[in-house]
Design an enzyme around this catalytic site. Structure first.
Site, PDB file in Angstrom:
ATOM      1  N   CYS A 160       1.774   9.763   5.985  1.00  0.00           N
ATOM      2  CA  CYS A 160       0.356   9.858   6.320  1.00  0.00           C
ATOM      3  C   CYS A 160       0.135  10.191   7.804  1.00  0.00           C
ATOM      4  CB  CYS A 160      -0.359   8.564   5.942  1.00  0.00           C
ATOM      5  SG  CYS A 160       0.488   7.075   6.485  1.00  0.00           S
TER       6      CYS A 160
HETATM    7  N1  LIG Z   1      -0.025   3.825   1.204  1.00  0.00           N
HETATM    8  C1  LIG Z   1      -0.052   4.948   1.931  1.00  0.00           C
HETATM    9  O1  LIG Z   1      -1.009   5.214   2.692  1.00  0.00           O
HETATM   10  C2  LIG Z   1       1.064   5.936   1.830  1.00  0.00           C
HETATM   11  C3  LIG Z   1       2.218   5.662   1.134  1.00  0.00           C
HETATM   12  N2  LIG Z   1       3.228   6.572   1.069  1.00  0.00           N
HETATM   13  C4  LIG Z   1       4.468   6.283   0.344  1.00  0.00           C
HETATM   14  O2  LIG Z   1       4.191   6.402  -1.054  1.00  0.00           O
HETATM   15  C5  LIG Z   1       4.965   5.463  -1.793  1.00  0.00           C
HETATM   16  C6  LIG Z   1       4.011   4.566  -2.583  1.00  0.00           C
HETATM   17  O3  LIG Z   1       3.163   3.916  -1.653  1.00  0.00           O
HETATM   18  P1  LIG Z   1       2.007   2.917  -2.106  1.00  0.00           P
HETATM   19  O4  LIG Z   1       1.294   3.465  -3.272  1.00  0.00           O
HETATM   20  O5  LIG Z   1       1.262   2.578  -0.891  1.00  0.00           O
HETATM   21  O6  LIG Z   1       2.895   1.674  -2.560  1.00  0.00           O
HETATM   22  P2  LIG Z   1       2.480   0.415  -3.459  1.00  0.00           P
HETATM   23  O7  LIG Z   1       3.316  -0.713  -2.943  1.00  0.00           O
HETATM   24  O8  LIG Z   1       1.018   0.266  -3.482  1.00  0.00           O
HETATM   25  O9  LIG Z   1       3.018   0.833  -4.895  1.00  0.00           O
HETATM   26  C7  LIG Z   1       4.382   1.008  -5.178  1.00  0.00           C
HETATM   27  C8  LIG Z   1       4.549   1.319  -6.628  1.00  0.00           C
HETATM   28  O10 LIG Z   1       5.917   1.519  -6.925  1.00  0.00           O
HETATM   29  C9  LIG Z   1       6.299   0.645  -8.015  1.00  0.00           C
HETATM   30  N3  LIG Z   1       7.730   0.380  -7.902  1.00  0.00           N
HETATM   31  C10 LIG Z   1       8.683   1.016  -8.579  1.00  0.00           C
HETATM   32  N4  LIG Z   1       9.889   0.615  -8.237  1.00  0.00           N
HETATM   33  C11 LIG Z   1       9.752  -0.301  -7.341  1.00  0.00           C
HETATM   34  C12 LIG Z   1      10.668  -1.070  -6.636  1.00  0.00           C
HETATM   35  N5  LIG Z   1      11.986  -0.949  -6.821  1.00  0.00           N
HETATM   36  N6  LIG Z   1      10.176  -1.932  -5.743  1.00  0.00           N
HETATM   37  C13 LIG Z   1       8.838  -2.051  -5.568  1.00  0.00           C
HETATM   38  N7  LIG Z   1       7.920  -1.315  -6.219  1.00  0.00           N
HETATM   39  C14 LIG Z   1       8.369  -0.455  -7.101  1.00  0.00           C
HETATM   40  C15 LIG Z   1       5.341  -0.519  -7.881  1.00  0.00           C
HETATM   41  O11 LIG Z   1       5.111  -1.194  -9.079  1.00  0.00           O
HETATM   42  P3  LIG Z   1       6.087  -2.277  -9.695  1.00  0.00           P
HETATM   43  O12 LIG Z   1       6.803  -2.966  -8.571  1.00  0.00           O
HETATM   44  O13 LIG Z   1       5.182  -3.161 -10.442  1.00  0.00           O
HETATM   45  O14 LIG Z   1       6.996  -1.473 -10.519  1.00  0.00           O
HETATM   46  C16 LIG Z   1       4.052   0.231  -7.542  1.00  0.00           C
HETATM   47  O15 LIG Z   1       3.512   0.836  -8.693  1.00  0.00           O
HETATM   48  C17 LIG Z   1       5.799   4.678  -0.777  1.00  0.00           C
HETATM   49  O16 LIG Z   1       7.053   5.270  -0.645  1.00  0.00           O
HETATM   50  C18 LIG Z   1       5.017   4.872   0.524  1.00  0.00           C
HETATM   51  O17 LIG Z   1       5.847   4.766   1.647  1.00  0.00           O
HETATM   52  C19 LIG Z   1       3.112   7.800   1.666  1.00  0.00           C
HETATM   53  C20 LIG Z   1       1.984   8.132   2.355  1.00  0.00           C
HETATM   54  C21 LIG Z   1       0.886   7.216   2.529  1.00  0.00           C
HETATM   55  C1  LIG Z   2      -0.333   0.821   7.871  1.00  0.00           C
HETATM   56  C2  LIG Z   2       1.088   1.057   7.449  1.00  0.00           C
HETATM   57  O1  LIG Z   2       1.867   0.135   7.313  1.00  0.00           O
HETATM   58  N1  LIG Z   2       1.442   2.317   7.237  1.00  0.00           N
HETATM   59  C3  LIG Z   2       2.767   2.704   6.817  1.00  0.00           C
HETATM   60  C4  LIG Z   2       2.872   4.201   6.653  1.00  0.00           C
HETATM   61  C5  LIG Z   2       2.557   4.693   5.270  1.00  0.00           C
HETATM   62  C6  LIG Z   2       3.161   6.065   4.967  1.00  0.00           C
HETATM   63  O2  LIG Z   2       2.805   7.136   5.347  1.00  0.00           O
HETATM   64  O3  LIG Z   2       4.178   6.042   4.223  1.00  0.00           O
HETATM   65  P1  LIG Z   2       5.657   6.519   4.225  1.00  0.00           P
HETATM   66  O4  LIG Z   2       6.347   5.221   4.263  1.00  0.00           O
HETATM   67  O5  LIG Z   2       5.778   7.197   2.944  1.00  0.00           O
HETATM   68  O6  LIG Z   2       6.067   7.362   5.330  1.00  0.00           O
HETATM   69  C7  LIG Z   2       3.811   2.259   7.834  1.00  0.00           C
HETATM   70  O7  LIG Z   2       3.549   2.254   9.021  1.00  0.00           O
HETATM   71  O8  LIG Z   2       4.934   2.019   7.402  1.00  0.00           O
END
Ligand SMILES: NC(=O)C1=CN([C@@H]2O[C@H](COP(=O)(O)OP(=O)(O)OC[C@H]3O[C@@H](n4cnc5c(N)ncnc54)[C@H](OP(=O)(O)O)[C@@H]3O)[C@@H](O)[C@H]2O)C=CC1
Ligand SMILES: CC(=O)N[C@@H](CCC(=O)OP(=O)(O)O)C(=O)O
Length: 342
Positions: A160
């Site tokens: 992000c």
């Molecule tokens: N949040 C953000 O703003 C951003 C996030 N990302 C990346 O996108 C990915 C998803 O982020 P986000 O949606 O925020 O994450 P969440 O923690 O909200 O969701 C993670 C999801 O993965 C599942 N999951 C599957 N396998 C595993 C495991 N081994 N351990 C834990 N959870 C697991 C979880 O469900 P369950 O454990 O029930 O299976 C859940 O559905 C991450 O890699 C994050 O770094 C990238 C850009 C921005």
């Molecule tokens: C507020 C906050 O905790 N933000 C996340 C970034 C989320 C993101 O972009 O995810 P990736 O892990 O996929 O790079 C962090 O700093 O780790």
């Protein structure tokens, strides 16, 4: 229709993706998965995220980790909205050369963004064991890497903060407008959804108060440097709001750079792009939350040659799910903004 599933669908970005795929007339939301032992297995998306109640009632199925090859053969497109470790662990099976009709994989985690394995281990805290796939993965910076994305089978969706930062900095870098003797300074504030949905003390309601974190050590610093091609200093901050990122970036411009050159660089990069909006005032997070846009505004101090650019995105959309959708559009031959803006 492009038969699509989402792994990690109960999380914040997974749920946003579900909504985008569901609303797209060229993609079919065919299945939602969580991990094998997930406490949410069997529930529907609407149970976990009630904004989808009665709208997306697909069940969250536990993934069969031993049979990911078969999963990759059953779908045209798989979004991985999973932690870095899970994406890394599952990718070899999902991309197995043994599979006949392999799905295209869009990975929202950071597992396939940084090409240097040593740097990866330093910043992610575990060793990378998928050399070939790491080399083959295309960085899904959708407004810049369109041609590579169109031909890729594994696309690593940017983080992000890198999305907000690179959108602002790349037009300047491409036009040699940055005085690289002075590193661009990126100060960015993210809402708490950036940390994912799992409970953690430092992202709990009573603990969060505007604060810098991971100073001089955040994994997004090498990601930005790799895809910008010049050093930067990146300082992330956690703010007490749910979603959105505001990055304020200070750049020393090359000698004699004018306001007009800067405007032309941005226009050349984004003039036909409905996702990147040039604002006429400093953007606020509320202007972009719930949208796929990246809003930019900038001002040059002619006396000192310092430029300040502000970039605002929704971390869950342009910083994750809607950028992944832009990549899916490109990969399957649709307009990059299809299903995102009219
Ligand atoms: N949040 C953000 O703003 C951003 C996030 N990302 C990346 O996108 C990915 C998803 O982020 P986000 O949606 O925020 O994450 P969440 O923690 O909200 O969701 C993670 C999801 O993965 C599942 N999951 C599957 N396998 C595993 C495991 N081994 N351990 C834990 N959870 C697991 C979880 O469900 P369950 O454990 O029930 O299976 C859940 O559905 C991450 O890699 C994050 O770094 C990238 C850009 C921005
Ligand atoms: C507020 C906050 O905790 N933000 C996340 C970034 C989320 C993101 O972009 O995810 P990736 O892990 O996929 O790079 C962090 O700093 O780790």
């Amino acid at each position: 229709m492009i038969k699509t599933c989402i792994i990690g669908a109960s999380g914040y970005t997974g749920a946003e993706l579900a909504a985008l795929v569901h609303g797209h007339d060229q993609f079919e939301l065919a299945a939602l998965f969580v991990s094998a032992n997930s406490a949410d297995a069997g529930k529907s998306l609407g149970d976990i995220h009630p904004q989808f109640f009665n709208r997306i009632e697909l069940p969250l199925q536990p993934i069969d980790e031993a049979n990911l090859c078969a999963l990759a053969e059953s779908f045209d497109l798989i979004f991985l909205a999973t932690p870095h470790e899970a994406s890394h662990k599952w990718m070899k099976q999902l991309c197995s050369e043994k599979s006949a009709n392999k799905a295209v994989i869009m990975d929202l985690s950071g597992a396939f963004r940084i090409k240097d394995k040593h740097k990866f281990a330093e910043y992610y805290g575990f060793e990378h064991h998928a050399d070939k796939l790491l080399a083959a993965a295309v960085y899904g910076l959708a407004d810049w890497h369109q041609e590579q994305i169109k031909n890729a089978d594994l696309i690593a969706i940017p983080g992000c903060y890198p999305t907000a930062s690179l959108t602002a900095l790349k037009p300047l870098q491409q036009n040699a407008l940055i005085d690289t003797a002075h590193f661009p300074i990126i100060n960015a504030v993210s809402g708490v959804t950036g940390a994912g949905r799992k409970a953690a003390l430092n992202s709990s309601f009573s603990e969060v108060s505007l604060q810098a974190y991971s100073v001089l050590g955040h994994r997004h610093q090498p990601e930005i440097i790799d895809y910008l091609g010049t050093d930067v200093i990146f300082t992330p901050h956690l703010g007490n709001f749910k979603r959105g990122i505001l990055a304020t970036i200070t750049v020393k411009t090359s000698a004699n750079v004018t306001e007009r050159q800067i405007t032309e660089a941005y226009q050349q990069a984004y003039q036909d792009n409905p996702i990147v909006r040039f604002r006429n005032s400093w953007p606020k997070i509320d202007d972009v939350v719930g949208t796929p846009y990246c809003d930019l505004f900038w001002k040059l101090d002619n006396k000192t040659g310092y430029l300040v650019v502000t970039s605002a995105i929704d971390n869950l959309l342009k910083g994750a799910a809607s950028q992944a959708m832009q990549c899916a559009n490109l990969r399957f031959g649709f307009e990059t903004h299809a299903g995102l803006v009219n």
